[in-house]
Motif scaffolding. Structure first.
Motif, PDB file in Angstrom:
ATOM      1  N   TYR A 166      32.382  41.830  51.629  1.00 26.11           N
ATOM      2  CA  TYR A 166      32.126  41.566  53.038  1.00 26.11           C
ATOM      3  C   TYR A 166      31.670  42.802  53.803  1.00 26.11           C
ATOM      4  N   ALA A 167      31.570  43.943  53.130  1.00 21.72           N
ATOM      5  CA  ALA A 167      31.240  45.184  53.832  1.00 21.72           C
ATOM      6  C   ALA A 167      29.876  45.116  54.517  1.00 21.72           C
ATOM      7  N   GLY A 168      28.911  44.440  53.909  1.00 19.67           N
ATOM      8  CA  GLY A 168      27.576  44.363  54.486  1.00 19.67           C
ATOM      9  C   GLY A 168      27.224  42.994  55.023  1.00 19.67           C
ATOM     10  N   ALA A 169      28.225  42.150  55.242  1.00 24.65           N
ATOM     11  CA  ALA A 169      27.979  40.775  55.652  1.00 24.65           C
ATOM     12  C   ALA A 169      28.011  40.612  57.166  1.00 24.65           C
ATOM     13  N   VAL A 170      27.178  39.726  57.670  1.00 25.86           N
ATOM     14  CA  VAL A 170      27.235  39.334  59.072  1.00 25.86           C
ATOM     15  C   VAL A 170      28.335  38.292  59.236  1.00 25.86           C
ATOM     16  N   GLY A 171      29.132  38.434  60.287  1.00 26.64           N
ATOM     17  CA  GLY A 171      30.207  37.481  60.542  1.00 26.64           C
ATOM     18  C   GLY A 171      31.227  38.051  61.505  1.00 26.64           C
ATOM     19  N   TRP A 172      32.263  37.285  61.732  1.00 28.54           N
ATOM     20  CA  TRP A 172      33.338  37.652  62.664  1.00 28.54           C
ATOM     21  C   TRP A 172      34.572  38.010  61.851  1.00 28.54           C
ATOM     22  N   TYR A 173      34.721  39.294  61.576  1.00 27.83           N
ATOM     23  CA  TYR A 173      35.813  39.795  60.736  1.00 27.83           C
ATOM     24  C   TYR A 173      36.724  40.698  61.584  1.00 27.83           C
ATOM     25  N   VAL A 174      37.398  40.117  62.548  1.00 28.65           N
ATOM     26  CA  VAL A 174      38.216  40.908  63.470  1.00 28.65           C
ATOM     27  C   VAL A 174      39.547  40.200  63.703  1.00 28.65           C
ATOM     28  N   GLY A 175      40.629  40.970  63.619  1.00 26.74           N
ATOM     29  CA  GLY A 175      41.939  40.480  63.995  1.00 26.74           C
ATOM     30  C   GLY A 175      42.489  41.322  65.132  1.00 26.74           C
ATOM     31  N   LEU A 176      43.622  40.894  65.660  1.00 26.84           N
ATOM     32  CA  LEU A 176      44.246  41.581  66.784  1.00 26.84           C
ATOM     33  C   LEU A 176      45.630  42.079  66.405  1.00 26.84           C
ATOM     34  N   SER A 177      45.963  43.265  66.914  1.00 27.21           N
ATOM     35  CA  SER A 177      47.296  43.821  66.734  1.00 27.21           C
ATOM     36  C   SER A 177      47.884  44.145  68.103  1.00 27.21           C
ATOM     37  N   PRO A 178      49.197  43.876  68.300  1.00 31.69           N
ATOM     38  CA  PRO A 178      49.851  44.185  69.573  1.00 31.69           C
ATOM     39  C   PRO A 178      50.432  45.597  69.528  1.00 31.69           C
ATOM     40  N   LEU A 179      49.927  46.495  70.346  1.00 28.17           N
ATOM     41  CA  LEU A 179      50.338  47.893  70.280  1.00 28.17           C
ATOM     42  C   LEU A 179      51.206  48.260  71.483  1.00 28.17           C
ATOM     43  N   HIS A 180      52.395  48.771  71.203  1.00 27.25           N
ATOM     44  CA  HIS A 180      53.323  49.251  72.238  1.00 27.25           C
ATOM     45  C   HIS A 180      53.496  50.752  72.066  1.00 27.25           C
ATOM     46  N   LEU A 181      53.205  51.522  73.128  1.00 28.25           N
ATOM     47  CA  LEU A 181      53.315  52.975  73.082  1.00 28.25           C
ATOM     48  C   LEU A 181      54.392  53.446  74.051  1.00 28.25           C
ATOM     49  N   ASP A 182      55.274  54.297  73.549  1.00 29.28           N
ATOM     50  CA  ASP A 182      56.336  54.891  74.353  1.00 29.28           C
ATOM     51  C   ASP A 182      55.821  56.208  74.937  1.00 29.28           C
ATOM     52  N   LEU A 183      55.725  56.273  76.253  1.00 31.48           N
ATOM     53  CA  LEU A 183      55.207  57.462  76.927  1.00 31.48           C
ATOM     54  C   LEU A 183      56.314  58.256  77.621  1.00 31.48           C
ATOM     55  N   ALA A 184      57.566  57.864  77.424  1.00 31.62           N
ATOM     56  CA  ALA A 184      58.675  58.456  78.167  1.00 31.62           C
ATOM     57  C   ALA A 184      59.084  59.820  77.609  1.00 31.62           C
TER      58      ALA A 184
ATOM     59  N   VAL B 241      46.184  45.444  73.544  1.00 28.94           N
ATOM     60  CA  VAL B 241      45.741  44.728  72.347  1.00 28.94           C
ATOM     61  C   VAL B 241      44.725  45.603  71.622  1.00 28.94           C
ATOM     62  N   LEU B 242      44.932  45.767  70.322  1.00 24.83           N
ATOM     63  CA  LEU B 242      44.089  46.640  69.500  1.00 24.83           C
ATOM     64  C   LEU B 242      43.340  45.803  68.470  1.00 24.83           C
ATOM     65  N   PRO B 243      42.022  45.619  68.616  1.00 23.49           N
ATOM     66  CA  PRO B 243      41.253  44.908  67.587  1.00 23.49           C
ATOM     67  C   PRO B 243      41.163  45.755  66.313  1.00 23.49           C
ATOM     68  N   MET B 244      41.252  45.080  65.163  1.00 29.83           N
ATOM     69  CA  MET B 244      41.152  45.749  63.862  1.00 29.83           C
ATOM     70  C   MET B 244      40.260  44.909  62.951  1.00 29.83           C
ATOM     71  N   HIS B 245      39.479  45.569  62.115  1.00 31.27           N
ATOM     72  CA  HIS B 245      38.608  44.820  61.216  1.00 31.27           C
ATOM     73  C   HIS B 245      39.406  44.179  60.086  1.00 31.27           C
ATOM     74  N   THR B 246      38.862  43.099  59.545  1.00 32.92           N
ATOM     75  CA  THR B 246      39.487  42.400  58.411  1.00 32.92           C
ATOM     76  C   THR B 246      38.521  42.331  57.228  1.00 32.92           C
ATOM     77  N   ARG B 247      37.609  43.289  57.129  1.00 30.68           N
ATOM     78  CA  ARG B 247      36.653  43.345  56.011  1.00 30.68           C
ATOM     79  C   ARG B 247      37.278  44.112  54.847  1.00 30.68           C
ATOM     80  N   HIS B 248      38.337  43.586  54.294  1.00 29.17           N
ATOM     81  CA  HIS B 248      39.068  44.337  53.281  1.00 29.17           C
ATOM     82  C   HIS B 248      38.514  44.140  51.870  1.00 29.17           C
ATOM     83  N   GLU B 249      37.678  43.123  51.676  1.00 27.48           N
ATOM     84  CA  GLU B 249      37.045  42.916  50.374  1.00 27.48           C
ATOM     85  C   GLU B 249      35.656  43.557  50.378  1.00 27.48           C
ATOM     86  N   PRO B 250      35.297  44.272  49.314  1.00 27.37           N
ATOM     87  CA  PRO B 250      33.987  44.952  49.277  1.00 27.37           C
ATOM     88  C   PRO B 250      32.808  44.028  49.519  1.00 27.37           C
TER      89      PRO B 250
END
Length: 482
Positions: free
Chosen positions: A327-345, A316-325
């Motif tokens: 919110y750049a300096g705001a305190v808060g919970w601006y995090v989403g999750l992405s499911p990452l699958h890596l092929d190592l074969a 699981v890869l956390p990614m920020h969701t502060r896409h609006e300017p």
């Protein structure tokens, strides 16, 4: 910058003062802005003693009145710090908020303690924060024994995750120094409280509306379903839990389902590369058409492969969701999750693995804008992320150049869990540092230490090769950590 437990910080003994925000009687007013799905899920999973925070040395003389006004100003400036929830009769939650002028900060306790006493008292104090009871943040100051005014004092806070993410922790250092300096200079409370940033309460309401648009037919739900199905199929008879499951770290020593869930996890923090090698590695990444994030993740995947022999990796890869300017300096919970699958074969070279990682991240990073708590509802997921890797570039955070002199450190509480494995890969002006936590025990510690050594070797070898194959290029674009 390290992300560690308070016990790893060189706090001193001295005069300890703990502080708490307060609100005027009758200040709380009904607020019809809805909670985000993540906030709602966090309320349902409230855990005892869980908090995140930060500590620093303020490089100015201690003035109790200026400290109070600084902490009050910070609480007033960010609406998320002066909002809370109340249980509703229907089993849900209602938001209540108070105005900036209706909050203050007052002393909770004072004590003169040695180093161990200060640490114990701070941990006890910060463990009081809860997502269901305001205030959701508490503060502490420590004036070291025998310190002169020029040596300053320590300032720390602990907060519930519902009002804060990692970037908020990092923003706090510079904001505190600036506000305290202004308070000492005589700025009024009204002047200190003024700030031009967005409110996380507004963001949460938007995030709620966005989540309500997600249905079982949404592409994000399909991707998450496939991701979780792979992990569910891999579960063994020792973990017969019903329902969809998150992937676990592919090493039974580090991720065995044992009867040790109550034991606090152990923490690790390792400097992996210095600034010069990191710059070389970044130049090589740019020459491949990728970025340092792809190299950092691919390098960790290669180290995991060395340890476990895995030919694929799900995390699981956390990614920020502060896409609006705003919110750049705001305190808060601006995090989403992405499911990452890596092929190592296919005996892929590190170059190929970096490119694969780059494409894999690009394919799923947009999913972080879809609240996973809503997707979890649709997929009936009761499990929580077990193997999480976060990459953050903190060099461009305000005040980053002064963190060393401020002895700044981001903090997290001890986590009791039997099988979670978390990595925080952090790029700062010194290079790359990795912080991690994993289950307790000597065997797990040995495996983690070996993994850290392998990871360091993978990146160091790549940086060494880069010196002969590519010139230095400009650094990464500023990243917001999750």
């Amino acid at each position: 910058m390290e992300y560690t437990e308070f016990s790893a910080y060189p706090i001193t003994g001295g005069a300890l003062t703990t502080w708490a925000p307060t609100a005027l009687q009758g200040a709380w007013r009904p607020d019809d802005r809805e909670l985000s799905f993540d906030h709602e899920a966090h309320l349902a999973d409230e855990g005892d003693g869980s908090w995140i925070g930060a500590v620093m040395r303020v490089p100015m003389p201690y003035d109790e009145g200026a400290v109070r006004r600084t902490l009050r100003a910070w609480t007033a400036r960010h609406e998320v710090l002066r909002t809370t929830v109340r249980a509703a009769e229907d089993g849900g939650w209602h938001r209540e908020t108070c105005r900036p002028e209706d909050v203050d900060v007052t002393v909770l306790d004072r004590a003169a303690l040695d180093r161990d006493g200060v640490l114990d008292r701070l941990l006890d104090t910060f463990a009081r924060v809860r997502p269901t009871a305001w205030p959701h943040v508490l503060f502490a100051t420590v004036r070291p024994d025998g310190a002169t005014d020029s040596e300053g004092f320590h300032l720390a806070f602990g907060a519930d995750h519902s009002v804060m993410d990692a970037y908020s922790q990092l923003l706090w250092f510079d904001e505190m120094v600036v506000l305290y300096r202004r308070a000492l200079a005589g700025d009024t409370d009204r002047e200190l409280a003024q700030v031009d940033v967005g409110s996380h309460v507004d963001f949460a309401a938007f995030d709620r509306r966005l989540g309500q648009l997600v249905t079982e037919h949404d592409a994000a739900v399909e991707v998450w379903s496939r991701f979780l199905d792979r992990a569910t199929a891999d579960r063994t008879a020792t973990d017969p839990s019903p329902g969809p499951a998150f992937p676990r770290y592919p090493d039974p020593v580090l991720a065995a389902r044992a009867d040790t869930a109550a034991a606090h996890q152990q923490s690790f923090s390792v400097p992996v590369l210095d600034a010069a090698d990191t710059a070389q590695l970044n130049g090589w990444a740019r020459s491949l058409g990728t970025g340092l994030q792809s190299v950092a993740l691919a390098g960790l995947a290669r180290a995991v492969q060395r340890q476990t022999g895995a030919d694929e990796l799900d995390l699981v890869l956390p990614m920020h969701t502060r896409h609006e300017p705003r919110y750049a300096g705001a305190v808060g919970w601006y995090v989403g999750l992405s499911p990452l699958h890596l092929d190592l074969a296919d005996d892929a070279s590190l170059t190929d693995l970096v490119r694969r990682t780059h494409h894999a991240v690009n394919a799923v990073k947009h999913l972080a804008t879809r609240p996973f708590a809503r997707i979890g509802q649709l997929l009936e997921v009761e499990d929580v992320p077990r193997f999480v890797v976060s990459y953050v570039d903190v060099r461009h955070v305000p005040g980053a150049g002064s963190w060393h002199s401020w002895q700044a450190r981001t903090l997290r509480s001890a986590a009791p869990d039997a099988d979670e494995v978390y990595f925080w890969i952090i790029r700062d002006e010194d290079g790359i540092n990795v912080s991690a936590r994993c289950p307790a025990g000597e065997r797990a510690a040995a495996r983690m230490e070996q993994l850290m050594a392998d990871y360091q070797q993978v990146l160091a070898q790549a940086a060494g090769r880069a010196r002969g194959t590519t010139g230095l290029e400009r650094g990464d674009d500023a990243r917001v950590p999750a």
